[in-house]
Design an enzyme around this catalytic site. Structure first.
Site, mmCIF file in Angstrom:
data_model
loop_
_atom_site.group_PDB
_atom_site.id
_atom_site.type_symbol
_atom_site.label_atom_id
_atom_site.label_comp_id
_atom_site.label_asym_id
_atom_site.label_seq_id
_atom_site.Cartn_x
_atom_site.Cartn_y
_atom_site.Cartn_z
ATOM 1 N N CYS A 267 0.860 -1.195 0.000
ATOM 2 C CA CYS A 267 0.000 0.000 0.000
ATOM 3 C C CYS A 267 0.892 1.238 0.000
ATOM 4 O O CYS A 267 1.775 1.357 0.837
ATOM 5 C CB CYS A 267 -0.870 -0.039 1.253
ATOM 6 N N CYS B 124 -3.844 7.352 -1.506
ATOM 7 C CA CYS B 124 -5.174 7.420 -2.122
ATOM 8 C C CYS B 124 -6.250 7.851 -1.141
ATOM 9 O O CYS B 124 -7.305 8.333 -1.556
ATOM 10 C CB CYS B 124 -5.553 6.048 -2.674
ATOM 11 N N THR C 133 -4.151 4.925 7.452
ATOM 12 C CA THR C 133 -3.094 4.551 6.518
ATOM 13 C C THR C 133 -2.249 5.766 6.132
ATOM 14 O O THR C 133 -2.789 6.778 5.690
ATOM 15 C CB THR C 133 -3.725 3.951 5.250
ATOM 16 N N GLU D 154 -0.353 1.783 9.473
ATOM 17 C CA GLU D 154 -1.561 2.423 10.004
ATOM 18 C C GLU D 154 -1.279 3.006 11.381
ATOM 19 O O GLU D 154 -0.428 2.492 12.116
ATOM 20 C CB GLU D 154 -2.711 1.418 10.101
ATOM 21 N N HIS E 247 -12.890 4.922 -2.698
ATOM 22 C CA HIS E 247 -11.813 4.090 -2.147
ATOM 23 C C HIS E 247 -12.002 2.621 -2.517
ATOM 24 O O HIS E 247 -11.034 1.904 -2.741
ATOM 25 C CB HIS E 247 -11.706 4.275 -0.630
ATOM 26 N N TYR F 142 -9.329 -0.345 -4.829
ATOM 27 C CA TYR F 142 -8.795 -1.643 -4.412
ATOM 28 C C TYR F 142 -8.670 -2.635 -5.566
ATOM 29 O O TYR F 142 -7.840 -3.532 -5.529
ATOM 30 C CB TYR F 142 -9.672 -2.229 -3.292
ATOM 31 N N CYS G 165 -5.030 -1.209 -7.010
ATOM 32 C CA CYS G 165 -3.791 -1.328 -6.225
ATOM 33 C C CYS G 165 -3.543 -2.793 -5.869
ATOM 34 O O CYS G 165 -2.415 -3.271 -5.954
ATOM 35 C CB CYS G 165 -3.820 -0.435 -4.990
ATOM 36 N N GLU H 113 -5.655 -6.324 5.379
ATOM 37 C CA GLU H 113 -5.859 -5.043 4.700
ATOM 38 C C GLU H 113 -6.795 -5.214 3.514
ATOM 39 O O GLU H 113 -7.698 -4.413 3.289
ATOM 40 C CB GLU H 113 -4.487 -4.524 4.238
HETATM 41 FE FE1 SF4 Z 1 -3.391 1.655 0.031
HETATM 42 FE FE2 SF4 Z 1 -4.754 0.649 -2.022
HETATM 43 FE FE3 SF4 Z 1 -5.990 2.123 -0.111
HETATM 44 FE FE4 SF4 Z 1 -4.291 3.237 -1.888
HETATM 45 S S1 SF4 Z 1 -6.282 2.279 -2.322
HETATM 46 S S2 SF4 Z 1 -4.383 3.642 0.296
HETATM 47 S S3 SF4 Z 1 -2.749 1.639 -2.094
HETATM 48 S S4 SF4 Z 1 -4.999 0.105 0.126
HETATM 49 FE FE FE Z 2 -6.402 0.763 2.612
#
Ligand code: SF4
Ligand code: FE
Length: 488
Positions: A100, A104, A191, A259, A294, A298, A301, A445
């Site tokens: 991560c 974002c 995060t 985190e 968000h 996912y 990423c 996560e």
């Molecule tokens: Fe992390 Fe993925 Fe969330 Fe971006 S979208 S903060 S890379 S878990």
């Molecule tokens: Fe996350």
């Protein structure tokens, strides 16, 4: 953009002094402390890509506010193309860091607050959007990293924010002054908080009229008086104290985004940094839009991470002499299929995005929930297949100390070798990488980040248009749409 690359971002963190604790001790320099340095480097990749010609198109954007080139992570989506570029960028970053990269959350917060501030102003004649734009231009020009702070501790889950025995279980206003407000409470699982410059504070849930003091959105510098961060522990984090060792698996970037708890002990937010204050009716769209943005991420990423994992097991199979096995090929094919299926839901919710009244684009919320729900299954299945192919050795590997030992080192070398000509260290390194990417925290996560699976299922059912679907079925079956049930 003031911060032009990863090195300048890292240097900028040395210039601020947030109050951070880890294992009971203060962290003086997050860029060098072994617990936080890998996370800093992962976030730094978001800056580094913007400086590379090959990725400029994805990693930068033109600000609709100033016309200047900015990091995409500070941009307000102006089109479907912007939404899709974001997804492509996140996959590349996942591939390059295998973890991560944290930035974002603030990005999604910026986009949600922007569109909601516009709508509050349109209804109430407030000036939240103008305030927000001024703050955002500063973030864009300075290229700052923002942590979007949403999840409250929640205390007794059967009670709402205003019904808690301890009112601090949800962040709330404790004092109203002519020049701003004072807040108290905390945000959990934040995060990238320890290596951000600013906090974008948002409520964790839709609020009703009884919870006006809990309806607060604002921006706070990470080192503001009264802000304390406590960095979380993760499985295997003791190995980070030896970053140079191959036992770490992924020394440069760590296993998962770091985190932290952010505690607010009477923190002042001046009026010009407040973007919602008491308008409870607008907390629902804010939370919902943030979650949708968000959840869309996912599928990109995590696909980047799954790409790395697929590459890791393919290479391991190759250096163990197993690559030609039909069951190995089949499992790797399945890993690729799951990765691309996941990615396609991320692309789909972006392609089906629509403009909000503010002009900022929002992903399709139903498909975004489906996307994140897919992550909670596909990433686990890909990890299961990776462990299946890799074999038990990734969980039972002796340490690098044993590999180097004068007394037992020859045994480790002999019995952990694979195909002739491949150094045993290489096989161990790739095994440790697979271990780091399938072990504990990374999978948690994937399951709970951006909302636990049940949160998406609630939204999927709510948006499932069951009434319309029942009408379709009735029409085809020849049942009148308004047929009344007869008493039997
Ligand atoms: Fe992390 Fe993925 Fe969330 Fe971006 S979208 S903060 S890379 S878990
Ligand atoms: Fe996350």
């Amino acid at each position: 953009m003031k911060l032009k690359n990863g090195a300048e971002y890292i240097e900028s963190l040395r210039q601020i002094h947030p109050r951070i604790y880890y294992k009971g001790q203060a962290i003086e320099d997050v860029t060098r402390h072994p617990a936080t340095a890998p996370h800093v480097r992962a976030a730094a990749m978001t800056y580094a890509l913007a400086a590379k010609a090959q990725y400029k198109e994805l990693a930068t954007a033109v600000s609709h506010l100033t016309g200047r080139t900015i990091s995409r992570f500070t941009h307000v989506h102006q089109s479907i193309e912007d939404l899709i570029k974001k997804i492509k960028l996140l996959r590349v970053l996942g591939q390059k860091t295998g973890t991560c990269f944290q930035r974002c959350v603030g990005f999604d917060g910026i986009n949600s607050v922007y569109s909601v501030a516009y709508e509050i102003d349109a209804q109430n004649g407030t000036d939240y959007l103008e305030r927000f734009k001024r703050w955002l231009i500063h973030i864009q020009d300075e290229n700052k990293m923002v942590v979007g702070a949403m999840t409250d501790p929640k205390g007794d889950r059967s009670k709402g924010p205003a019904q808690q025995a301890d009112p601090d279980q949800f962040v709330h206003v404790v004092q109203r002054r002519p020049d701003g407000v004072v807040i108290r409470g905390a945000k959990l699982h934040m995060t990238g908080a320890v290596n951000s410059h600013e906090i974008l504070l948002m409520p964790t849930t839709a609020l009703d009229e009884t919870a006006k003091d809990y309806a607060i959105v604002g921006a706070i510098p990470i080192d503001a008086p009264g802000v304390t961060l406590i960095f979380g522990r993760q499985a295997g984090d003791d190995r980070r104290d030896q970053l140079e060792r191959i036992d770490v698996g992924k020394p440069r970037f760590g296993a998962v985004g770091g985190e932290a708890v952010i505690a607010f002990e009477d923190v002042f937010i001046p009026n010009e940094r407040i973007f919602l204050n008491g308008e409870t009716a607008f907390t629902s769209p804010l939370v919902y839009r943030f979650a949708a943005h968000h959840r869309a991420n996912y599928g990109a990423c995590k696909t980047g991470l799954m790409d790395v994992l697929t590459g890791a097991v393919s290479y391991l199979a190759h250096i163990q002499g197993a690559a030609k096995g039909s069951h190995v090929k089949d499992k790797i094919t399945e890993m690729i299929h799951l990765s691309e299926t996941l990615y396609s839901s991320s692309v789909a919710c972006s392609a089906e995005g629509r403009p909000t009244p503010s002009g900022a684009y929002l992903v399709d919320t139903m498909l975004a929930n489906v996307c994140k729900q897919n992550v909670t299954r596909f990433h686990f299945e890909v990890a299961r297949l990776a462990v299946d192919i890799a074999g038990g050795f990734i969980a039972t590997l002796p340490s690098e100390y044993d590999l180097e030992s004068e007394t037992v080192g020859h045994l480790v070398k002999k019995y952990f070798s694979g195909v002739a000509g491949i150094p045993v260290r290489e096989r161990i390194k790739i095994g440790r990488l697979i271990e780091a990417m399938t072990g504990g925290t990374a999978m948690v996560e994937s399951m709970h980040g951006a909302g636990s699976p049940q949160a998406q299922r609630i939204m999927i059912l709510r948006e499932g248009k069951l009434e319309e679907k029942m009408k379709l079925a009735k029409a085809l079956a020849g049942i009148p749409q308004k047929s009344k049930r007869k008493k039997s």
